[in-house]
Enzyme design. Sequence first.
Site, PDB file in Angstrom:
ATOM      1  N   ASP A 131     -78.672 -36.103  -5.004  1.00 35.55           N
ATOM      2  CA  ASP A 131     -77.101 -35.190  -4.793  1.00 35.55           C
ATOM      3  C   ASP A 131     -76.099 -36.695  -3.639  1.00 35.55           C
ATOM      4  OD1 ASP A 131     -74.653 -34.392  -4.317  1.00 35.55           O
ATOM      5  OD2 ASP A 131     -74.930 -33.300  -2.934  1.00 35.55           O
ATOM      6  N   HIS A 138     -63.353 -36.989  -0.570  1.00 31.05           N
ATOM      7  CA  HIS A 138     -64.564 -36.061   0.634  1.00 31.05           C
ATOM      8  C   HIS A 138     -64.863 -37.287   1.779  1.00 31.05           C
ATOM      9  CE1 HIS A 138     -67.321 -33.371   1.369  1.00 31.05           C
ATOM     10  NE2 HIS A 138     -68.265 -34.380   1.028  1.00 31.05           N
ATOM     11  N   GLU A 204     -69.333 -26.120  -2.028  1.00 32.40           N
ATOM     12  CA  GLU A 204     -69.436 -27.686  -2.490  1.00 32.40           C
ATOM     13  C   GLU A 204     -69.658 -27.566  -3.934  1.00 32.40           C
ATOM     14  OE1 GLU A 204     -70.708 -30.631   0.597  1.00 32.40           O
ATOM     15  OE2 GLU A 204     -72.748 -30.764  -1.158  1.00 32.40           O
ATOM     16  N   GLU A 206     -68.961 -28.956  -7.030  1.00 33.86           N
ATOM     17  CA  GLU A 206     -69.990 -30.558  -7.750  1.00 33.86           C
ATOM     18  C   GLU A 206     -70.343 -30.568  -9.358  1.00 33.86           C
ATOM     19  OE1 GLU A 206     -72.999 -32.683  -5.597  1.00 33.86           O
ATOM     20  OE2 GLU A 206     -72.772 -31.690  -3.522  1.00 33.86           O
ATOM     21  N   ASP A 238     -73.495 -26.760  -4.137  1.00 31.53           N
ATOM     22  CA  ASP A 238     -74.281 -27.489  -3.536  1.00 31.53           C
ATOM     23  C   ASP A 238     -74.071 -26.873  -2.802  1.00 31.53           C
ATOM     24  OD1 ASP A 238     -76.223 -29.168  -2.145  1.00 31.53           O
ATOM     25  OD2 ASP A 238     -74.827 -30.869  -1.823  1.00 31.53           O
ATOM     26  N   ARG A 242     -72.923 -25.808   7.691  1.00 29.03           N
ATOM     27  CA  ARG A 242     -72.029 -27.217   8.218  1.00 29.03           C
ATOM     28  C   ARG A 242     -72.673 -27.128   9.288  1.00 29.03           C
ATOM     29  NH1 ARG A 242     -70.817 -30.390   3.630  1.00 29.03           N
ATOM     30  NH2 ARG A 242     -69.416 -29.134   2.844  1.00 29.03           N
ATOM     31  N   GLN A 245     -75.868 -28.934   9.037  1.00 32.10           N
ATOM     32  CA  GLN A 245     -75.902 -29.690   9.028  1.00 32.10           C
ATOM     33  C   GLN A 245     -75.637 -31.267   9.731  1.00 32.10           C
ATOM     34  OE1 GLN A 245     -73.344 -30.350   5.803  1.00 32.10           O
ATOM     35  NE2 GLN A 245     -73.438 -32.843   5.833  1.00 32.10           N
ATOM     36  N   LYS A 258     -78.284 -28.235   3.556  1.00 30.80           N
ATOM     37  CA  LYS A 258     -78.597 -28.257   1.889  1.00 30.80           C
ATOM     38  C   LYS A 258     -79.609 -27.195   1.320  1.00 30.80           C
ATOM     39  CE  LYS A 258     -74.727 -31.814   2.947  1.00 30.80           C
ATOM     40  NZ  LYS A 258     -73.712 -30.997   1.668  1.00 30.80           N
ATOM     41  N   THR A 262     -79.261 -24.397  -4.481  1.00 27.38           N
ATOM     42  CA  THR A 262     -77.969 -24.654  -5.182  1.00 27.38           C
ATOM     43  C   THR A 262     -78.080 -23.603  -6.328  1.00 27.38           C
ATOM     44  OG1 THR A 262     -78.604 -26.816  -4.296  1.00 27.38           O
ATOM     45  CG2 THR A 262     -77.092 -27.489  -6.268  1.00 27.38           C
ATOM     46  N   GLU A 369     -63.664 -28.829   4.059  1.00 27.06           N
ATOM     47  CA  GLU A 369     -62.109 -29.862   4.029  1.00 27.06           C
ATOM     48  C   GLU A 369     -60.948 -28.834   4.301  1.00 27.06           C
ATOM     49  OE1 GLU A 369     -63.079 -33.422   1.644  1.00 27.06           O
ATOM     50  OE2 GLU A 369     -63.988 -31.745   1.289  1.00 27.06           O
TER      51      GLU A 369
HETATM   52  O1  LIG Z   1     -70.319 -37.488   6.202  1.00 30.29           O
HETATM   53  C1  LIG Z   1     -71.576 -36.552   5.528  1.00 30.29           C
HETATM   54  O2  LIG Z   1     -71.895 -36.863   6.854  1.00 30.29           O
HETATM   55  C2  LIG Z   1     -71.605 -35.816   4.603  1.00 30.29           C
HETATM   56  C3  LIG Z   1     -70.944 -34.991   3.929  1.00 30.29           C
HETATM   57  C4  LIG Z   1     -72.014 -34.024   2.503  1.00 30.29           C
HETATM   58  O3  LIG Z   1     -71.962 -33.482   3.249  1.00 30.29           O
HETATM   59  C5  LIG Z   1     -72.520 -34.611   2.059  1.00 30.29           C
HETATM   60  C6  LIG Z   1     -72.912 -34.351   0.921  1.00 30.29           C
HETATM   61  O4  LIG Z   1     -73.335 -33.440   0.382  1.00 30.29           O
HETATM   62  C7  LIG Z   1     -72.706 -35.520  -0.466  1.00 30.29           C
HETATM   63  C8  LIG Z   1     -71.517 -34.319  -1.360  1.00 30.29           C
HETATM   64  O5  LIG Z   1     -71.402 -33.575  -1.976  1.00 30.29           O
HETATM   65  O6  LIG Z   1     -70.565 -35.476  -1.722  1.00 30.29           O
HETATM   66 CA   LIG Z   2     -73.384 -31.984  -1.942  1.00 31.67          CA
HETATM   67 MG   LIG Z   3     -77.698 -28.065  -1.506  1.00 30.40          MG
END
Ligand SMILES: O=C(O)/C=C/C(=O)CC(=O)CC(=O)O
Ligand SMILES: [Ca+2]
Ligand SMILES: [Mg+2]
Length: 423
Positions: A131, A138, A204, A206, A238, A242, A245, A258, A262, A369
Amino acid sequence: MAALKSFIEVRPDSHFPIQNLPFGVFKHRPSSLPRPAVAIGDYVLDLSEIALAGLFDGPLLSSSDCFLQPNLNKFLSLGRPAWKEARATLQKLLSSTEPKLRDDASLREKSLLPMSEVEMLLPIVIGDYSDFFSSMHHAKNCGTIFRGPENPINLNWFHLPIAYHGRASSIVISGTDVIRPRGQGPPTGSPPPYFGPSRKLDFELEMAAVVGTGNELGKPVDVNEAGDHIFGLVLMNDWSARDIQAWEYVPLGPFLGKSFITTLSPWIVTLDALEPFTCDAPKQDPPPLPYLAEKSSKNYNISLEVQIKPAGVEESAVVTRTNFNHLYWTITQQLAHHTINGCNLRPGDLLGTGTISGPDPDSYGCLLELTWNGQKPLPLNSNTTRKFLEDGDEVTITGCCKGDGYTVGFGTCTGKILPSNSS
Ligand SMILES: O=C(O)/C=C/C(=O)CC(=O)CC(=O)O
Ligand SMILES: [Ca+2]
Ligand SMILES: [Mg+2]
């Protein structure tokens, strides 16, 4: 030149006119074998029946059993000339002027099935899934939220397409329910950390590139040839927890936040079908290193949208509208970078683009976001707001390209949130 037309009636707003012909895999009845197909209007065309009828009569496919397989991996491994031959054969076979299938009632009955009667399956066996993180908007927003506004984007981001290795085993087809994951989150106040169902479940938006032909271990793919290794694109959600994460990602990156699930859309739209919708990729400053510098740097003009439908509500709410062309790093740069160290890709591997956010707050690709980490609840209708996803919410991603009098679309990528298994 008059637009190509099929003998099958295709509604003007259908995502699947004869100009598209995306590839998928379906099952007609629970006991039937999975079969490759293309979508045409409201029908699927069973490619095993077309192959058995001897209608793939070109030099590369006439003696191949690639359409008698339960997935598309063998077809993908044959490479771009075979993909082009299949597309040309099928466009001719389905055109209004070609009698072979149009006038053969028994073959039509065997091979053309209403889409509403079939079950779509994952079209490929995915050995590996990576990914990327290719939208600058973003990256900037996540950086600001997770690490503060001082240096939201790391210096390395402008020199290489950042990625992490995702989890292939939990990739599912659109329509599969999403069980809210459990895990650790940051301690609230003092230790120990939180443990329980994720309180910050997110989508997400994508897309993902499906690798067609791979490369040998130790032999990187030249960025200017990377396009020949990509079969097509799908929509991808995806799903991300949060809170899990934010607590786990230092220093090795995303893991359990994550890997729980998916979701992919069922139809792979080929790069050949997307060719009329190419556009220039954004100018890259600083210029990339020579191994990432493309003679022509292409993006695609694909409109993307996410809707959320809470449980018990008829109307879904559109929560974001964006476009694939906001990506800073192209899919060909992603693929070339992935192999530059000698890593081999294999047919059916999946390269996620990363969340596709645009520059405006209503074009952000995830709730992290859109609600600024839950600080600004997002209205769904007159009496419902969301900070993050709630049980019963159904999230749908759609995407399409508008042509002259037709639409090349991706269908939908959907999943509904179910409560955590136990607490
Ligand atoms: O900036 C970060 O710590 C990570 C952010 C994300 O969630 C990254 C990711 O899964 C990739 C994406 O979807 O752009
Ligand atoms: Ca992602
Ligand atoms: Mg995923």
